[in-house]
Design a protein around this motif. Structure first.
Motif, PDB file in Angstrom:
ATOM      1  N   VAL A  37      -9.614  13.477 -10.707  1.00 34.21           N
ATOM      2  CA  VAL A  37      -8.821  12.664  -9.787  1.00 34.21           C
ATOM      3  C   VAL A  37      -9.289  11.215  -9.812  1.00 34.21           C
ATOM      4  O   VAL A  37     -10.498  10.939  -9.780  1.00 34.21           O
ATOM      5  CB  VAL A  37      -8.923  13.202  -8.344  1.00 34.21           C
ATOM      6  N   GLN A  38      -8.336  10.305  -9.882  1.00 33.48           N
ATOM      7  CA  GLN A  38      -8.610   8.875  -9.748  1.00 33.48           C
ATOM      8  C   GLN A  38      -7.859   8.357  -8.540  1.00 33.48           C
ATOM      9  O   GLN A  38      -6.648   8.582  -8.420  1.00 33.48           O
ATOM     10  CB  GLN A  38      -8.179   8.109 -10.999  1.00 33.48           C
ATOM     11  N   VAL A  39      -8.569   7.683  -7.639  1.00 31.21           N
ATOM     12  CA  VAL A  39      -7.964   7.146  -6.427  1.00 31.21           C
ATOM     13  C   VAL A  39      -8.053   5.623  -6.451  1.00 31.21           C
ATOM     14  O   VAL A  39      -9.118   5.059  -6.691  1.00 31.21           O
ATOM     15  CB  VAL A  39      -8.670   7.683  -5.163  1.00 31.21           C
ATOM     16  N   GLU A  40      -6.922   4.959  -6.208  1.00 29.70           N
ATOM     17  CA  GLU A  40      -6.897   3.500  -6.085  1.00 29.70           C
ATOM     18  C   GLU A  40      -6.361   3.142  -4.715  1.00 29.70           C
ATOM     19  O   GLU A  40      -5.294   3.618  -4.319  1.00 29.70           O
ATOM     20  CB  GLU A  40      -6.040   2.867  -7.174  1.00 29.70           C
ATOM     21  N   VAL A  41      -7.116   2.316  -4.005  1.00 31.00           N
ATOM     22  CA  VAL A  41      -6.764   1.946  -2.630  1.00 31.00           C
ATOM     23  C   VAL A  41      -6.325   0.492  -2.588  1.00 31.00           C
ATOM     24  O   VAL A  41      -6.990  -0.387  -3.142  1.00 31.00           O
ATOM     25  CB  VAL A  41      -7.960   2.156  -1.681  1.00 31.00           C
ATOM     26  N   PHE A  42      -5.214   0.241  -1.904  1.00 37.95           N
ATOM     27  CA  PHE A  42      -4.702  -1.114  -1.742  1.00 37.95           C
ATOM     28  C   PHE A  42      -4.513  -1.391  -0.259  1.00 37.95           C
ATOM     29  O   PHE A  42      -3.791  -0.673   0.430  1.00 37.95           O
ATOM     30  CB  PHE A  42      -3.370  -1.282  -2.471  1.00 37.95           C
ATOM     31  N   GLU A  43      -5.176  -2.435   0.229  1.00 40.89           N
ATOM     32  CA  GLU A  43      -5.009  -2.865   1.615  1.00 40.89           C
ATOM     33  C   GLU A  43      -3.978  -3.981   1.625  1.00 40.89           C
ATOM     34  O   GLU A  43      -4.193  -5.054   1.050  1.00 40.89           O
ATOM     35  CB  GLU A  43      -6.341  -3.318   2.197  1.00 40.89           C
ATOM     36  N   LEU A  44      -2.863  -3.747   2.279  1.00 44.85           N
ATOM     37  CA  LEU A  44      -1.727  -4.652   2.179  1.00 44.85           C
ATOM     38  C   LEU A  44      -2.004  -6.028   2.750  1.00 44.85           C
ATOM     39  O   LEU A  44      -1.341  -7.005   2.359  1.00 44.85           O
ATOM     40  CB  LEU A  44      -0.498  -4.036   2.855  1.00 44.85           C
ATOM     41  N   ARG A  45      -2.967  -6.147   3.655  1.00 42.39           N
ATOM     42  CA  ARG A  45      -3.261  -7.482   4.185  1.00 42.39           C
ATOM     43  C   ARG A  45      -3.695  -8.434   3.075  1.00 42.39           C
ATOM     44  O   ARG A  45      -3.506  -9.651   3.181  1.00 42.39           O
ATOM     45  CB  ARG A  45      -4.323  -7.402   5.281  1.00 42.39           C
ATOM     46  N   ASP A  46      -4.262  -7.885   1.992  1.00 43.46           N
ATOM     47  CA  ASP A  46      -4.684  -8.723   0.862  1.00 43.46           C
ATOM     48  C   ASP A  46      -3.500  -9.218   0.038  1.00 43.46           C
ATOM     49  O   ASP A  46      -3.667 -10.108  -0.802  1.00 43.46           O
ATOM     50  CB  ASP A  46      -5.628  -7.935  -0.048  1.00 43.46           C
ATOM     51  N   PHE A  47      -2.320  -8.639   0.267  1.00 41.72           N
ATOM     52  CA  PHE A  47      -1.141  -8.986  -0.526  1.00 41.72           C
ATOM     53  C   PHE A  47       0.001  -9.515   0.349  1.00 41.72           C
ATOM     54  O   PHE A  47       1.136  -9.603  -0.109  1.00 41.72           O
ATOM     55  CB  PHE A  47      -0.656  -7.752  -1.307  1.00 41.72           C
ATOM     56  N   ALA A  48      -0.327  -9.891   1.598  1.00 40.44           N
ATOM     57  CA  ALA A  48       0.728 -10.302   2.540  1.00 40.44           C
ATOM     58  C   ALA A  48       1.512 -11.500   2.023  1.00 40.44           C
ATOM     59  O   ALA A  48       2.751 -11.536   2.111  1.00 40.44           O
ATOM     60  CB  ALA A  48       0.112 -10.618   3.905  1.00 40.44           C
ATOM     61  N   VAL A  49       0.826 -12.503   1.476  1.00 38.60           N
ATOM     62  CA  VAL A  49       1.518 -13.694   0.964  1.00 38.60           C
ATOM     63  C   VAL A  49       2.379 -13.332  -0.239  1.00 38.60           C
ATOM     64  O   VAL A  49       3.519 -13.793  -0.370  1.00 38.60           O
ATOM     65  CB  VAL A  49       0.500 -14.793   0.608  1.00 38.60           C
ATOM     66  N   ASP A  50       1.866 -12.474  -1.116  1.00 38.87           N
ATOM     67  CA  ASP A  50       2.627 -12.052  -2.293  1.00 38.87           C
ATOM     68  C   ASP A  50       3.896 -11.307  -1.888  1.00 38.87           C
ATOM     69  O   ASP A  50       4.954 -11.484  -2.501  1.00 38.87           O
ATOM     70  CB  ASP A  50       1.766 -11.152  -3.181  1.00 38.87           C
ATOM     71  N   ILE A  51       3.777 -10.463  -0.858  1.00 37.67           N
ATOM     72  CA  ILE A  51       4.946  -9.707  -0.395  1.00 37.67           C
ATOM     73  C   ILE A  51       5.993 -10.653   0.181  1.00 37.67           C
ATOM     74  O   ILE A  51       7.189 -10.538  -0.110  1.00 37.67           O
ATOM     75  CB  ILE A  51       4.515  -8.655   0.646  1.00 37.67           C
ATOM     76  N   ALA A  52       5.545 -11.632   0.992  1.00 36.47           N
ATOM     77  CA  ALA A  52       6.484 -12.607   1.562  1.00 36.47           C
ATOM     78  C   ALA A  52       7.156 -13.416   0.458  1.00 36.47           C
ATOM     79  O   ALA A  52       8.375 -13.654   0.500  1.00 36.47           O
ATOM     80  CB  ALA A  52       5.760 -13.525   2.538  1.00 36.47           C
ATOM     81  N   ASN A  53       6.380 -13.846  -0.526  1.00 39.83           N
ATOM     82  CA  ASN A  53       6.945 -14.641  -1.620  1.00 39.83           C
ATOM     83  C   ASN A  53       7.943 -13.829  -2.439  1.00 39.83           C
ATOM     84  O   ASN A  53       8.895 -14.393  -3.001  1.00 39.83           O
ATOM     85  CB  ASN A  53       5.827 -15.153  -2.535  1.00 39.83           C
ATOM     86  N   ASN A  54       7.736 -12.507  -2.509  1.00 39.59           N
ATOM     87  CA  ASN A  54       8.667 -11.649  -3.244  1.00 39.59           C
ATOM     88  C   ASN A  54      10.069 -11.739  -2.644  1.00 39.59           C
ATOM     89  O   ASN A  54      11.069 -11.770  -3.370  1.00 39.59           O
ATOM     90  CB  ASN A  54       8.167 -10.217  -3.224  1.00 39.59           C
ATOM     91  N   PHE A  55      10.151 -11.797  -1.317  1.00 35.32           N
ATOM     92  CA  PHE A  55      11.464 -11.881  -0.669  1.00 35.32           C
ATOM     93  C   PHE A  55      12.155 -13.203  -0.988  1.00 35.32           C
ATOM     94  O   PHE A  55      13.381 -13.261  -1.087  1.00 35.32           O
ATOM     95  CB  PHE A  55      11.316 -11.716   0.847  1.00 35.32           C
ATOM     96  N   VAL A  56      11.365 -14.263  -1.165  1.00 29.98           N
ATOM     97  CA  VAL A  56      11.937 -15.576  -1.457  1.00 29.98           C
ATOM     98  C   VAL A  56      12.300 -15.700  -2.935  1.00 29.98           C
ATOM     99  O   VAL A  56      13.397 -16.141  -3.287  1.00 29.98           O
ATOM    100  CB  VAL A  56      10.942 -16.689  -1.060  1.00 29.98           C
ATOM    101  N   ALA A  57      11.385 -15.282  -3.803  1.00 31.46           N
ATOM    102  CA  ALA A  57      11.589 -15.453  -5.245  1.00 31.46           C
ATOM    103  C   ALA A  57      12.457 -14.365  -5.858  1.00 31.46           C
ATOM    104  O   ALA A  57      13.101 -14.574  -6.881  1.00 31.46           O
ATOM    105  CB  ALA A  57      10.230 -15.492  -5.954  1.00 31.46           C
ATOM    106  N   GLY A  58      12.430 -13.179  -5.263  1.00 22.69           N
ATOM    107  CA  GLY A  58      13.229 -12.083  -5.786  1.00 22.69           C
ATOM    108  C   GLY A  58      12.505 -11.216  -6.790  1.00 22.69           C
ATOM    109  O   GLY A  58      13.077 -10.255  -7.299  1.00 22.69           O
TER     110      GLY A  58
END
Length: 204
Positions: free
Chosen positions: A39-60
């Protein structure tokens, strides 16, 4: 090798959402390893990607670092998703992340759900907010979802239906879903489309 992607939307550090996600991942790993899987587990904490997520909505389209997270989620054998509960629902950051994921990409994907909050009253959000979201995405959601409130932490909870029992049951069900599914097929990859194609889609 079974791959598990863990998405947690906690805002504080340390985060109770991250703690719950880690426990669910540990229990799922234990059940999968007992079945003879690596088993390989990868953890992502979304607070580290908040700006990227917001920019995704603008840039598409996603930034390279956000695209790497999405790609991991899409190609994982299963996803553990944990959100803090605000106003009887998942956090805006949690919802925003899954809004930028192709809504057909999680069809049939095994998912284990967890939530945290300051009151036991928020536990209903698992069944009235989180589970309907993933049912809409047509994911294969483990029957047991886990809510952890303040009383569940730091008290050596080993009672029937205590936190340890609930995460173990959810981890077992989640592992069974992973073991029973066929080989994971990679969806149409974003990198196979040009920047111009992505830009055209965002402006259409």
């Amino acid at each position: 090798m079974k791959q598990i992607a863990v998405i947690t939307a906690g805002l504080s550090e340390p985060s109770s959402s991250r703690m719950l996600a880690d426990q669910l991942a540990a229990d799922a790993r234990r059940h999968l390893e007992a079945a003879g899987e690596q088993v390989q587990v990868e953890v992502f904490e979304l607070r580290d990607f908040a700006v990227d997520i917001a920019n995704n909505f603008v840039a598409g389209f996603p930034s390279p670092r956000l695209n790497a997270v999405i790609d991991t989620v899409l190609t994982a054998d299963g996803v553990i998703a944990v959100s803090p509960i605000f106003s009887a629902s998942y956090s805006g950051l949690f919802k925003s992340f899954f809004d930028v994921v192709d809504n057909k990409a999680l069809v049939g994907k095994p998912v284990a759900l967890g939530a945290t909050g300051g009151s036991a009253r928020h536990s209903l959000a698992l069944e009235y907010a989180l589970r309907p979201l993933f049912q809409y995405l047509r994911s294969a959601v483990a029957p047991t979802s886990v809510y952890a409130g303040p009383a569940d932490w730091g008290n050596g909870d080993e009672t029937v239906d205590g936190l340890a029992d609930r995460t173990d049951r959810a981890g077992s069900e989640f592992a069974a879903l992973i073991l029973n599914q066929g080989p994971v097929q990679r969806p149409a990859a974003a990198e196979e489309r040009s920047f111009e194609e992505l830009l055209a889609q965002s402006t259409s």
